[in-house]
Write a protein that holds these residues in place. Structure first.
Motif, PDB file in Angstrom:
ATOM      1  N   THR A  15       1.447   6.475   4.652  1.00 60.69           N
ATOM      2  CA  THR A  15       0.470   5.409   4.380  1.00 60.69           C
ATOM      3  C   THR A  15       0.679   4.218   5.309  1.00 60.69           C
ATOM      4  O   THR A  15      -0.282   3.676   5.869  1.00 60.69           O
ATOM      5  CB  THR A  15       0.567   4.956   2.919  1.00 60.69           C
ATOM      6  N   VAL A  16       1.934   3.812   5.482  1.00 59.02           N
ATOM      7  CA  VAL A  16       2.222   2.652   6.340  1.00 59.02           C
ATOM      8  C   VAL A  16       1.820   2.928   7.785  1.00 59.02           C
ATOM      9  O   VAL A  16       1.165   2.103   8.444  1.00 59.02           O
ATOM     10  CB  VAL A  16       3.718   2.295   6.240  1.00 59.02           C
ATOM     11  N   VAL A  17       2.201   4.085   8.305  1.00 59.28           N
ATOM     12  CA  VAL A  17       1.904   4.414   9.706  1.00 59.28           C
ATOM     13  C   VAL A  17       0.405   4.601   9.920  1.00 59.28           C
ATOM     14  O   VAL A  17      -0.172   4.090  10.890  1.00 59.28           O
ATOM     15  CB  VAL A  17       2.678   5.684  10.124  1.00 59.28           C
ATOM     16  N   THR A  18      -0.253   5.314   9.016  1.00 62.27           N
ATOM     17  CA  THR A  18      -1.689   5.560   9.165  1.00 62.27           C
ATOM     18  C   THR A  18      -2.491   4.272   9.044  1.00 62.27           C
ATOM     19  O   THR A  18      -3.466   4.061   9.784  1.00 62.27           O
ATOM     20  CB  THR A  18      -2.171   6.570   8.101  1.00 62.27           C
ATOM     21  N   TYR A  19      -2.092   3.388   8.134  1.00 61.14           N
ATOM     22  CA  TYR A  19      -2.799   2.116   7.992  1.00 61.14           C
ATOM     23  C   TYR A  19      -2.668   1.268   9.257  1.00 61.14           C
ATOM     24  O   TYR A  19      -3.633   0.625   9.689  1.00 61.14           O
ATOM     25  CB  TYR A  19      -2.241   1.350   6.792  1.00 61.14           C
ATOM     26  N   LYS A  20      -1.496   1.281   9.853  1.00 58.38           N
ATOM     27  CA  LYS A  20      -1.302   0.514  11.083  1.00 58.38           C
ATOM     28  C   LYS A  20      -2.163   1.065  12.224  1.00 58.38           C
ATOM     29  O   LYS A  20      -2.786   0.313  12.970  1.00 58.38           O
ATOM     30  CB  LYS A  20       0.166   0.535  11.494  1.00 58.38           C
ATOM     31  N   TYR A  73       0.827  -1.203   0.000  1.00 57.09           N
ATOM     32  CA  TYR A  73       0.000   0.000   0.000  1.00 57.09           C
ATOM     33  C   TYR A  73       0.865   1.257   0.000  1.00 57.09           C
ATOM     34  O   TYR A  73       0.597   2.232  -0.714  1.00 57.09           O
ATOM     35  CB  TYR A  73      -0.901  -0.019   1.224  1.00 57.09           C
ATOM     36  N   GLY A  74       1.915   1.254   0.821  1.00 57.68           N
ATOM     37  CA  GLY A  74       2.827   2.388   0.870  1.00 57.68           C
ATOM     38  C   GLY A  74       3.600   2.574  -0.419  1.00 57.68           C
ATOM     39  O   GLY A  74       3.893   3.711  -0.830  1.00 57.68           O
ATOM     40  N   THR A  75       3.950   1.465  -1.074  1.00 50.59           N
ATOM     41  CA  THR A  75       4.680   1.556  -2.338  1.00 50.59           C
ATOM     42  C   THR A  75       3.829   2.209  -3.428  1.00 50.59           C
ATOM     43  O   THR A  75       4.301   3.055  -4.190  1.00 50.59           O
ATOM     44  CB  THR A  75       5.115   0.153  -2.790  1.00 50.59           C
ATOM     45  N   THR A  76       2.559   1.834  -3.493  1.00 49.90           N
ATOM     46  CA  THR A  76       1.676   2.472  -4.480  1.00 49.90           C
ATOM     47  C   THR A  76       1.496   3.958  -4.177  1.00 49.90           C
ATOM     48  O   THR A  76       1.400   4.782  -5.101  1.00 49.90           O
ATOM     49  CB  THR A  76       0.310   1.781  -4.494  1.00 49.90           C
ATOM     50  N   THR A 115       9.172   9.280  -0.432  1.00 53.33           N
ATOM     51  CA  THR A 115       9.333   8.785   0.937  1.00 53.33           C
ATOM     52  C   THR A 115       8.174   9.168   1.843  1.00 53.33           C
ATOM     53  O   THR A 115       7.638   8.325   2.574  1.00 53.33           O
ATOM     54  CB  THR A 115      10.649   9.319   1.528  1.00 53.33           C
ATOM     55  N   LEU A 116       7.761  10.423   1.820  1.00 50.68           N
ATOM     56  CA  LEU A 116       6.731  10.895   2.747  1.00 50.68           C
ATOM     57  C   LEU A 116       5.371  10.222   2.537  1.00 50.68           C
ATOM     58  O   LEU A 116       4.744   9.794   3.519  1.00 50.68           O
ATOM     59  CB  LEU A 116       6.609  12.418   2.658  1.00 50.68           C
TER      60      LEU A 116
END
Length: 231
Positions: free
Chosen positions: A119-124, A79-82, A113-114
Motif C-alpha cells: 500500500t505504501v509503495v503503490t500509493y507513492k 493507509y498502510g496500517t489500515t 507486512t506485505l
C-alpha cells in the motif's frame, strides 16, 4: 571646342572629387541588419527561456515535496496500517474457515507486512509522484487513492490469506479435500459466510482513500498557490 572640353573636364573632376554619400547607405544597411536580426534574437531568447522555465518548475515541485513531506509520510503510513489490519482480519477469517492451527505467527506476520508495504509503495508511485509531476486532477487523485486502498488493502490481503491458508489446509488435512476440477468453488463454499466480514475493511479503505486523496490534493494546491504568489 577647347572651352567646352575644359568645362566638361571640370564637371567630371567635381563629380570625382565629391565623396559618395556615406551616411545613407550605412543607415539602410544598419536598418536592414536590425530588422533581420530581431527575429533571431527572439528565437534565441525562447531557446534560453525554455530550460529556465523547466528548471523553475522542477524547483517548485521539489519545494512542494519538502513542504508536504510530513503529509506524504503520515498519510501513506496510516493507509498502510489500515491495510495491515485488513490483512490480519482476512488471515483470521480464512484460518477459521479452513480450521488451520499451524504456522500462526508466520501467516500473521506476512499478512500484516506485505499489505502494509504494498500500500505504501503503490500509493507513492501512483498518487504522490503523479501528483507532484502535475499529471493528475483532483478527481483522478481521489480515484487513484481509493483504488490503491481497494486493491492493496482488501483484494490483495484476501487473496494472499486464501492461498496461504488453503495450502496449509491441504498440507495438514484440516478440511476435506476438494474434488478435482472444483477446487476454487469448494474453498469458496467453505468460507462464503465468513468472508462477508471483509465488507468492513472494504468500506473503511474506500472512505480513507477518498479522504486521503482530497486532503493530499488540497494541501498540494494550497502550497502551489503559495509558491506562485511568492514568486
Amino acid at each position: 571646342m577647347a572651352a567646352l572640353g575644359r568645362a566638361a573636364g571640370s564637371q567630371l573632376g567635381d563629380v570625382s572629387v565629391v565623396p559618395v554619400g556615406a551616411g545613407e547607405a550605412p543607415k539602410d544597411t544598419q536598418m536592414t541588419t536590425y530588422t533581420h536580426g530581431q527575429p533571431v534574437s527572439s528565437v534565441e531568447d525562447a531557446k534560453f527561456r525554455r530550460p529556465m522555465v523547466t528548471e523553475i518548475m522542477e524547483k517548485k515541485f521539489e519545494y512542494l515535496r519538502k513542504e508536504n513531506k510530513s503529509l506524504n509520510i503520515y498519510g501513506s503510513l496510516f493507509y498502510g496500517t489500515t491495510a495491515g489490519f485488513s490483512g490480519m482480519l482476512a488471515n483470521f477469517i480464512f484460518r477459521y474457515c479452513f480450521k488451520v492451527k499451524h504456522d500462526t505467527l508466520k501467516t500473521y506476520a506476512s499478512l500484516t507486512t506485505l499489505p502494509f508495504l504494498s500500500t505504501v509503495v503503490t500509493y507513492k508511485l501512483f498518487v504522490t509522484d503523479a501528483l507532484y509531476s502535475g499529471n493528475i486532477s483532483q478527481e483522478n487523485c481521489v480515484v487513484r487513492s481509493t483504488l490503491v486502498g481497494l486493491v492493496c488493502g482488501v483484494l490483495y490481503p484476501s487473496a494472499l490469506a486464501f492461498s496461504k491458508n488453503g495450502r496449509l489446509a491441504v498440507k495438514h488435512h484440516t478440511v476435506p479435500l476438494p474434488p478435482k476440477g472444483k477446487v476454487l468453488f469448494h474453498w469458496l463454499l467453505l468460507c462464503q459466510r465468513e468472508v462477508k466480514a471483509m465488507a468492513v475493511p472494504l468500506i473503511l479503505q474506500m472512505l480513507i482513500g477518498i479522504f486521503n486523496g482530497l486532503q493530499h490534493y488540497a494541501v498540494f494546491e494550497g502550497t502551489l498557490e503559495k509558491t506562485v504568489h511568492e514568486d
